[in-house]
Motif scaffolding. Structure first.
Motif, PDB file in Angstrom:
ATOM      1  N   CYS A 133      37.662  39.853  32.201  1.00  0.00           N
ATOM      2  CA  CYS A 133      37.376  40.100  30.784  1.00  0.00           C
ATOM      3  C   CYS A 133      38.195  39.147  29.916  1.00  0.00           C
ATOM      4  CB  CYS A 133      37.757  41.529  30.403  1.00  0.00           C
ATOM      5  SG  CYS A 133      36.742  42.803  31.163  1.00  0.00           S
ATOM      6  N   PRO A 134      37.599  38.604  28.860  1.00  0.00           N
ATOM      7  CA  PRO A 134      38.400  37.824  27.915  1.00  0.00           C
ATOM      8  C   PRO A 134      39.441  38.751  27.267  1.00  0.00           C
ATOM      9  CG  PRO A 134      36.047  37.453  27.554  1.00  0.00           C
ATOM     10  CD  PRO A 134      36.170  38.592  28.518  1.00  0.00           C
ATOM     11  N   PRO A 135      40.692  38.326  27.139  1.00  0.00           N
ATOM     12  CA  PRO A 135      41.723  39.192  26.562  1.00  0.00           C
ATOM     13  C   PRO A 135      41.513  39.472  25.074  1.00  0.00           C
ATOM     14  CG  PRO A 135      42.640  37.056  27.108  1.00  0.00           C
ATOM     15  CD  PRO A 135      41.234  37.067  27.614  1.00  0.00           C
ATOM     16  N   THR A 136      40.757  38.617  24.384  1.00  0.00           N
ATOM     17  CA  THR A 136      40.426  38.841  22.978  1.00  0.00           C
ATOM     18  C   THR A 136      39.015  38.317  22.713  1.00  0.00           C
ATOM     19  OG1 THR A 136      41.281  36.696  22.244  1.00  0.00           O
ATOM     20  CG2 THR A 136      42.816  38.541  22.173  1.00  0.00           C
ATOM     21  N   VAL A 137      38.410  38.837  21.657  1.00  0.00           N
ATOM     22  CA  VAL A 137      37.159  38.284  21.140  1.00  0.00           C
ATOM     23  C   VAL A 137      37.356  38.038  19.645  1.00  0.00           C
ATOM     24  CG1 VAL A 137      35.589  39.269  22.844  1.00  0.00           C
ATOM     25  CG2 VAL A 137      36.151  40.587  20.815  1.00  0.00           C
ATOM     26  N   GLN A 138      36.773  36.971  19.166  1.00  0.00           N
ATOM     27  CA  GLN A 138      36.872  36.622  17.761  1.00  0.00           C
ATOM     28  C   GLN A 138      35.587  37.083  17.070  1.00  0.00           C
ATOM     29  OE1 GLN A 138      39.623  35.125  16.330  1.00  0.00           O
ATOM     30  NE2 GLN A 138      38.650  35.463  14.365  1.00  0.00           N
ATOM     31  N   LEU A 186      39.852  40.765  18.089  1.00  0.00           N
ATOM     32  CA  LEU A 186      39.956  42.099  18.673  1.00  0.00           C
ATOM     33  C   LEU A 186      40.546  41.971  20.074  1.00  0.00           C
ATOM     34  CD1 LEU A 186      36.457  43.649  17.809  1.00  0.00           C
ATOM     35  CD2 LEU A 186      38.632  43.995  16.612  1.00  0.00           C
ATOM     36  N   PRO A 187      41.646  42.669  20.350  1.00  0.00           N
ATOM     37  CA  PRO A 187      42.222  42.612  21.690  1.00  0.00           C
ATOM     38  C   PRO A 187      41.488  43.550  22.651  1.00  0.00           C
ATOM     39  CG  PRO A 187      43.591  43.945  20.271  1.00  0.00           C
ATOM     40  CD  PRO A 187      42.487  43.403  19.417  1.00  0.00           C
ATOM     41  N   LEU A 188      41.487  43.184  23.908  1.00  0.00           N
ATOM     42  CA  LEU A 188      40.924  44.025  24.955  1.00  0.00           C
ATOM     43  C   LEU A 188      41.683  45.346  24.981  1.00  0.00           C
ATOM     44  CD1 LEU A 188      38.953  43.985  27.466  1.00  0.00           C
ATOM     45  CD2 LEU A 188      40.966  43.357  28.805  1.00  0.00           C
ATOM     46  N   SER A 189      40.951  46.456  25.069  1.00  0.00           N
ATOM     47  CA  SER A 189      41.604  47.766  25.095  1.00  0.00           C
ATOM     48  C   SER A 189      41.320  48.547  26.373  1.00  0.00           C
ATOM     49  CB  SER A 189      41.188  48.596  23.873  1.00  0.00           C
ATOM     50  OG  SER A 189      39.793  48.793  23.847  1.00  0.00           O
ATOM     51  N   TRP A 217      26.510  48.399  35.106  1.00  0.00           N
ATOM     52  CA  TRP A 217      26.918  47.533  34.001  1.00  0.00           C
ATOM     53  C   TRP A 217      28.434  47.590  33.871  1.00  0.00           C
ATOM     54  CZ3 TRP A 217      23.376  45.241  30.373  1.00  0.00           C
ATOM     55  CH2 TRP A 217      22.036  45.498  30.648  1.00  0.00           C
ATOM     56  N   LEU A 218      29.078  46.425  33.926  1.00  0.00           N
ATOM     57  CA  LEU A 218      30.519  46.327  33.705  1.00  0.00           C
ATOM     58  C   LEU A 218      30.749  46.119  32.212  1.00  0.00           C
ATOM     59  CD1 LEU A 218      31.546  43.935  36.629  1.00  0.00           C
ATOM     60  CD2 LEU A 218      31.284  46.423  36.658  1.00  0.00           C
ATOM     61  N   SER A 219      31.796  46.742  31.681  1.00  0.00           N
ATOM     62  CA  SER A 219      32.065  46.667  30.251  1.00  0.00           C
ATOM     63  C   SER A 219      33.520  46.317  29.989  1.00  0.00           C
ATOM     64  CB  SER A 219      31.734  48.020  29.596  1.00  0.00           C
ATOM     65  OG  SER A 219      32.114  48.015  28.246  1.00  0.00           O
ATOM     66  N   CYS A 220      33.718  45.241  29.245  1.00  0.00           N
ATOM     67  CA  CYS A 220      35.035  44.888  28.721  1.00  0.00           C
ATOM     68  C   CYS A 220      35.096  45.513  27.330  1.00  0.00           C
ATOM     69  CB  CYS A 220      35.189  43.371  28.628  1.00  0.00           C
ATOM     70  SG  CYS A 220      34.965  42.517  30.206  1.00  0.00           S
ATOM     71  N   ASP A 221      36.045  46.418  27.119  1.00  0.00           N
ATOM     72  CA  ASP A 221      36.085  47.224  25.901  1.00  0.00           C
ATOM     73  C   ASP A 221      37.134  46.699  24.915  1.00  0.00           C
ATOM     74  OD1 ASP A 221      34.287  48.754  27.338  1.00  0.00           O
ATOM     75  OD2 ASP A 221      35.752  50.304  27.847  1.00  0.00           O
ATOM     76  N   TYR A 222      36.717  46.610  23.662  1.00  0.00           N
ATOM     77  CA  TYR A 222      37.587  46.147  22.579  1.00  0.00           C
ATOM     78  C   TYR A 222      37.575  47.211  21.486  1.00  0.00           C
ATOM     79  CZ  TYR A 222      36.973  41.877  25.193  1.00  0.00           C
ATOM     80  OH  TYR A 222      36.937  40.963  26.214  1.00  0.00           O
ATOM     81  N   GLY A 225      53.393  38.572  31.891  1.00  0.00           N
ATOM     82  CA  GLY A 225      54.676  38.206  31.305  1.00  0.00           C
ATOM     83  C   GLY A 225      54.991  39.016  30.065  1.00  0.00           C
ATOM     84  N   LYS A 226      55.377  38.327  28.997  1.00  0.00           N
ATOM     85  CA  LYS A 226      55.745  39.007  27.751  1.00  0.00           C
ATOM     86  C   LYS A 226      54.568  39.116  26.774  1.00  0.00           C
ATOM     87  CE  LYS A 226      60.548  37.669  28.096  1.00  0.00           C
ATOM     88  NZ  LYS A 226      61.709  37.074  27.453  1.00  0.00           N
ATOM     89  N   SER A 227      53.396  38.709  27.213  1.00  0.00           N
ATOM     90  CA  SER A 227      52.219  38.772  26.343  1.00  0.00           C
ATOM     91  C   SER A 227      51.844  40.226  26.056  1.00  0.00           C
ATOM     92  CB  SER A 227      51.027  38.065  26.991  1.00  0.00           C
ATOM     93  OG  SER A 227      49.868  38.273  26.213  1.00  0.00           O
ATOM     94  N   PRO A 228      51.545  40.540  24.793  1.00  0.00           N
ATOM     95  CA  PRO A 228      51.126  41.906  24.475  1.00  0.00           C
ATOM     96  C   PRO A 228      49.649  42.154  24.811  1.00  0.00           C
ATOM     97  CG  PRO A 228      51.148  40.594  22.485  1.00  0.00           C
ATOM     98  CD  PRO A 228      51.682  39.713  23.591  1.00  0.00           C
ATOM     99  N   LEU A 229      48.933  41.093  25.222  1.00  0.00           N
ATOM    100  CA  LEU A 229      47.498  41.215  25.456  1.00  0.00           C
ATOM    101  C   LEU A 229      47.193  41.804  26.824  1.00  0.00           C
ATOM    102  CD1 LEU A 229      46.284  37.803  23.984  1.00  0.00           C
ATOM    103  CD2 LEU A 229      46.198  40.069  22.908  1.00  0.00           C
ATOM    104  N   LEU A 230      46.297  42.780  26.825  1.00  0.00           N
ATOM    105  CA  LEU A 230      45.834  43.400  28.060  1.00  0.00           C
ATOM    106  C   LEU A 230      44.863  42.452  28.768  1.00  0.00           C
ATOM    107  CD1 LEU A 230      45.863  46.070  29.726  1.00  0.00           C
ATOM    108  CD2 LEU A 230      43.851  46.758  28.410  1.00  0.00           C
ATOM    109  N   GLN A 231      44.959  42.408  30.077  1.00  0.00           N
ATOM    110  CA  GLN A 231      44.045  41.639  30.923  1.00  0.00           C
ATOM    111  C   GLN A 231      43.277  42.643  31.784  1.00  0.00           C
ATOM    112  OE1 GLN A 231      44.047  38.102  31.060  1.00  0.00           O
ATOM    113  NE2 GLN A 231      45.578  38.103  29.427  1.00  0.00           N
ATOM    114  N   ALA A 232      42.043  42.327  32.161  1.00  0.00           N
ATOM    115  CA  ALA A 232      41.270  43.194  33.062  1.00  0.00           C
ATOM    116  C   ALA A 232      40.436  42.331  33.993  1.00  0.00           C
ATOM    117  CB  ALA A 232      40.369  44.140  32.268  1.00  0.00           C
ATOM    118  N   VAL A 233      40.482  42.667  35.265  1.00  0.00           N
ATOM    119  CA  VAL A 233      39.678  41.971  36.278  1.00  0.00           C
ATOM    120  C   VAL A 233      38.935  43.023  37.099  1.00  0.00           C
ATOM    121  CG1 VAL A 233      39.711  40.418  38.267  1.00  0.00           C
ATOM    122  CG2 VAL A 233      41.357  40.081  36.418  1.00  0.00           C
TER     123      VAL A 233
END
Length: 138
Positions: free
Chosen positions: A27-32, A56-59, A95-100, A126-134
């Motif tokens: 999943c992209p960690p953010t969407v614009q 919007l960050p990934l939630s 259907w896979l869903s990346c949720d924001y 690391g220290k990134s506040p962004l959530l990642q999902a695979v």
């Protein structure tokens, strides 16, 4: 048997006898998002909807049995960090869903075949506040 028929038969036999390969999706960690108006079911008198837009960050991550607009979101097993879904009962396609924004916005992808199971690893690098999902499905 000519050589091209031999290789065609060999490749077919290998594909049929080989175990299914895992499918993965990051999943992209953010969407614009783009500024503009949103459609509301009912706008209060005297108001006009406006959406500022922005990042919007990934939630989270979800899986649906059928198109997400049908609302058949499957409940995962597992806990913090890894979610698991058994899909043996899925009937309408997976259907896979990346949720924001807590699922108010989703990027979805229909899998071409129904896997037996899927998992989603949720983590921060690391220290990134962004959530990642695979997602990984097999």
């Amino acid at each position: 048997m000519n050589l091209s028929r031999f290789f065609c038969a060999l490749s077919s036999a290998l594909c049929l006898s080989a175990p299914a390969l895992a499918q993965t999706l990051q999943c992209p960690p953010t969407v614009q998002t783009k500024a503009g108006s949103l459609q509301l079911q009912q706008t209060p008198a005297g108001f006009a909807p406006y959406f500022e837009g922005g990042q919007l960050p990934l939630s989270g991550a979800s899986i649906f049995d059928g198109p997400p607009e049908q609302g058949a979101q499957l409940q995962p097993a597992g806990g913090k960090g890894v979610l698991r879904w058994s899909l043996s009962d899925a009937q309408a396609g997976v259907w896979l869903s990346c949720d924001y924004a807590q699922g108010l916005f989703r990027l979805v992808q229909k899998l071409p075949h129904t896997p037996r199971s899927c998992s989603a690893k949720l983590y921060k690098e690391g220290k990134s506040p962004l959530l990642q999902a695979v997602f990984s499905c097999e």
